[in-house]
Design a protein around this motif. Structure first.
Motif, PDB file in Angstrom:
ATOM      1  N   ASN A  85       0.834  -1.191   0.008  1.00 12.44           N
ATOM      2  CA  ASN A  85       0.075  -0.153  -0.032  1.00 12.44           C
ATOM      3  C   ASN A  85       0.859   1.151   0.182  1.00 12.44           C
ATOM      4  N   GLY A  86       2.070   1.309   0.725  1.00 13.86           N
ATOM      5  CA  GLY A  86       2.948   2.281   0.725  1.00 13.86           C
ATOM      6  C   GLY A  86       3.619   2.676  -0.307  1.00 13.86           C
ATOM      7  N   ARG A  87       4.310   3.603  -0.175  1.00 12.94           N
ATOM      8  CA  ARG A  87       5.096   4.262  -1.360  1.00 12.94           C
ATOM      9  C   ARG A  87       6.659   4.300  -0.904  1.00 12.94           C
ATOM     10  N   MET A  88       7.892   4.000  -1.539  1.00 12.33           N
ATOM     11  CA  MET A  88       9.120   4.171  -1.085  1.00 12.33           C
ATOM     12  C   MET A  88       9.792   5.493  -1.188  1.00 12.33           C
ATOM     13  N   PHE A  89      10.196   6.021  -0.187  1.00 10.67           N
ATOM     14  CA  PHE A  89      10.899   7.380  -0.300  1.00 10.67           C
ATOM     15  C   PHE A  89      12.152   7.398   0.189  1.00 10.67           C
ATOM     16  N   PRO A  90      13.165   8.213  -0.532  1.00 15.83           N
ATOM     17  CA  PRO A  90      14.395   8.419   0.426  1.00 15.83           C
ATOM     18  C   PRO A  90      14.386   8.642   1.809  1.00 15.83           C
ATOM     19  N   GLY A  91      15.324   7.805   2.883  1.00 13.98           N
ATOM     20  CA  GLY A  91      15.254   8.247   3.961  1.00 13.98           C
ATOM     21  C   GLY A  91      16.404   7.650   4.830  1.00 13.98           C
ATOM     22  N   GLN A  92      16.511   7.642   5.883  1.00 14.13           N
ATOM     23  CA  GLN A  92      17.625   7.082   6.831  1.00 14.13           C
ATOM     24  C   GLN A  92      16.982   6.038   7.785  1.00 14.13           C
ATOM     25  N   VAL A  93      17.648   4.889   7.963  1.00 12.89           N
ATOM     26  CA  VAL A  93      17.362   3.793   9.056  1.00 12.89           C
ATOM     27  C   VAL A  93      18.186   3.545   9.927  1.00 12.89           C
ATOM     28  N   THR A  94      17.924   2.822  11.050  1.00 10.94           N
ATOM     29  CA  THR A  94      18.980   2.225  11.734  1.00 10.94           C
ATOM     30  C   THR A  94      18.809   0.548  11.603  1.00 10.94           C
ATOM     31  N   LYS A 102      23.683   3.465  12.601  1.00 10.30           N
ATOM     32  CA  LYS A 102      22.778   4.550  12.160  1.00 10.30           C
ATOM     33  C   LYS A 102      22.857   5.245  11.115  1.00 10.30           C
ATOM     34  N   GLN A 103      21.678   6.080  10.859  1.00 13.92           N
ATOM     35  CA  GLN A 103      21.605   6.899   9.576  1.00 13.92           C
ATOM     36  C   GLN A 103      22.144   6.252   8.399  1.00 13.92           C
ATOM     37  N   VAL A 104      21.493   4.938   8.223  1.00 16.75           N
ATOM     38  CA  VAL A 104      21.773   4.208   6.829  1.00 16.75           C
ATOM     39  C   VAL A 104      20.853   4.710   6.064  1.00 16.75           C
TER      40      VAL A 104
END
Length: 74
Positions: free
Chosen positions: A8-17, A30-32
């Motif tokens: 259902n969702g759309r993928m967007f650039p971001g940062q993850v742990t 962090k901040q991958v």
């Protein structure tokens, strides 16, 4: 691009742990940079970034760390 997990969702650039286990070592990075779903929060890593994250985890485990917390470094 639609999320492959929730559909259902759309993928967007971001940062993850990212948390990885190597034997008895827990590595938290962090901040991958990642593509993150705006609906469920699931993420995917590009192949080059995933390889770098795995390399950082392997290095931490090789130093016999029990817990290692790092920031992503390209």
């Amino acid at each position: 691009m639609n999320c492959i997990t929730c559909k259902n969702g759309r993928m967007f650039p971001g940062q993850v742990t990212v948390s990885l286990t190597r034997g008895e070592t827990l590595v938290v990075i962090k901040q991958v940079p990642a593509q993150v779903c705006d609906n469920c929060g699931e993420y995917t890593l590009d192949a080059d970034i995933a390889q770098r994250v795995y390399s950082q985890a392997d290095t931490a485990a090789a130093h016999n760390a029990e817990v290692e917390i790092l920031r992503y470094a390209a």
